[in-house]
Enzyme design. Structure first.
Site, mmCIF file in Angstrom:
data_model
loop_
_atom_site.group_PDB
_atom_site.id
_atom_site.type_symbol
_atom_site.label_atom_id
_atom_site.label_comp_id
_atom_site.label_asym_id
_atom_site.label_seq_id
_atom_site.Cartn_x
_atom_site.Cartn_y
_atom_site.Cartn_z
ATOM 1 C CG ASN A 1 27.862 34.416 29.688
ATOM 2 O OD1 ASN A 1 27.779 34.158 28.489
ATOM 3 N ND2 ASN A 1 28.350 33.554 30.541
ATOM 4 C CG ASP B 1 28.155 41.548 40.038
ATOM 5 O OD1 ASP B 1 29.304 41.391 39.564
ATOM 6 O OD2 ASP B 1 27.266 42.184 39.457
ATOM 7 C CB CYS C 1 32.339 38.174 36.457
ATOM 8 S SG CYS C 1 32.960 39.781 35.918
ATOM 9 N NE ARG C 2 27.920 37.182 39.318
ATOM 10 C CZ ARG C 2 26.736 37.715 39.581
ATOM 11 N NH1 ARG C 2 26.182 37.473 40.752
ATOM 12 N NH2 ARG C 2 26.115 38.467 38.699
ATOM 13 C CB SER C 3 27.647 32.321 34.283
ATOM 14 O OG SER C 3 27.682 33.315 33.313
ATOM 15 C CB CYS D 1 26.125 35.452 36.270
ATOM 16 S SG CYS D 1 27.260 35.757 34.897
HETATM 17 P P1 4NP Z 1 28.672 38.750 35.978
HETATM 18 O O1 4NP Z 1 29.222 40.187 36.410
HETATM 19 O O2 4NP Z 1 27.161 38.846 36.072
HETATM 20 O O3 4NP Z 1 29.252 37.844 37.016
HETATM 21 O O4 4NP Z 1 29.170 38.506 34.579
HETATM 22 C C1 4NP Z 1 28.825 41.386 35.827
HETATM 23 C C2 4NP Z 1 29.343 41.771 34.616
HETATM 24 C C3 4NP Z 1 28.962 42.975 34.063
HETATM 25 C C4 4NP Z 1 28.063 43.792 34.732
HETATM 26 C C5 4NP Z 1 27.543 43.395 35.948
HETATM 27 C C6 4NP Z 1 27.926 42.185 36.490
HETATM 28 N N1 4NP Z 1 27.703 45.042 34.190
HETATM 29 O O5 4NP Z 1 26.964 45.777 34.838
HETATM 30 O O6 4NP Z 1 28.109 45.329 33.046
#
Ligand code: 4NP
Length: 164
Positions: A13, A127, A15-17, A10
């Site tokens: 790294n 997201d 939240c989703r992955s 994602c």
């Molecule tokens: P992820 O979510 O891609 O599912 O881990 C996010 C985590 C952090 C950010 C964006 C999405 N950020 O902008 O810091």
């Protein structure tokens, strides 16, 4: 038999992955397939390298029985394409970033993760980072179903033997 290596990707790294990593790992352990399937996760961005999963993701996952606290964020690298057979992106932007990094020699599968849920209504895992609790529950719903579909796919395609 050569191990099947699966990388979930994602943006951050956190939240989703890692959620996909923890849930799919749980399914693989439940089916006694840890010797056959290796799992990792990574982000296309570098902001959260070394961090534990977002506490909102970790709490939501734990409430459904999936532990994420052993995971730490890392950034995806071109060398991951030498190691992994399946590189599965959470959204189209992740997929585009991975396509740009993919070496011509990569002979594995690079695709959207939700393609492995035959009944998925969405193509992307949204997201949840800037949203509320409901977004984290939605991520879990989507990932649980796609993980079941991915496991079925791997069992059939690679003729894995399930514990009876
Ligand atoms: P992820 O979510 O891609 O599912 O881990 C996010 C985590 C952090 C950010 C964006 C999405 N950020 O902008 O810091």
């Amino acid at each position: 038999m050569k191990k099947i290596r699966v990388l979930f990707c994602c943006l951050g790294n956190i939240c989703r992955s890692p959620t996909a990593h923890g849930i799919f790992e749980h399914f693989v352990e439940q089916h006694d397939l840890t010797a056959q399937i290796e799992i990792d996760s990574a982000g296309t961005g570098d902001w959260h390298i070394g961090k534990a999963p977002d506490p909102r993701s970790a709490a939501a996952a734990l409430a459904r029985g999936y532990a994420l606290d052993h995971l730490r964020a890392r950034q995806v690298a071109p060398a991951d394409f030498d190691r992994f057979d399946y590189v599965l992106a959470m959204d189209r932007q992740n997929l585009a970033d991975l396509e740009a990094m993919r070496p011509v020699s990569f002979a594995g599968e690079l695709d959207l993760f939700l393609r492995y849920d035959p009944e998925a209504e969405l193509e992307e895992v949204p997201d949840p980072y800037y949203g509320g609790e409901q977004g984290f529950q939605h991520v879990l719903d989507l990932i649980e179903r796609a993980s079941a579909g991915l496991l079925n796919h791997l069992v059939e395609r690679h003729q894995l033997r399930l514990k009876s």
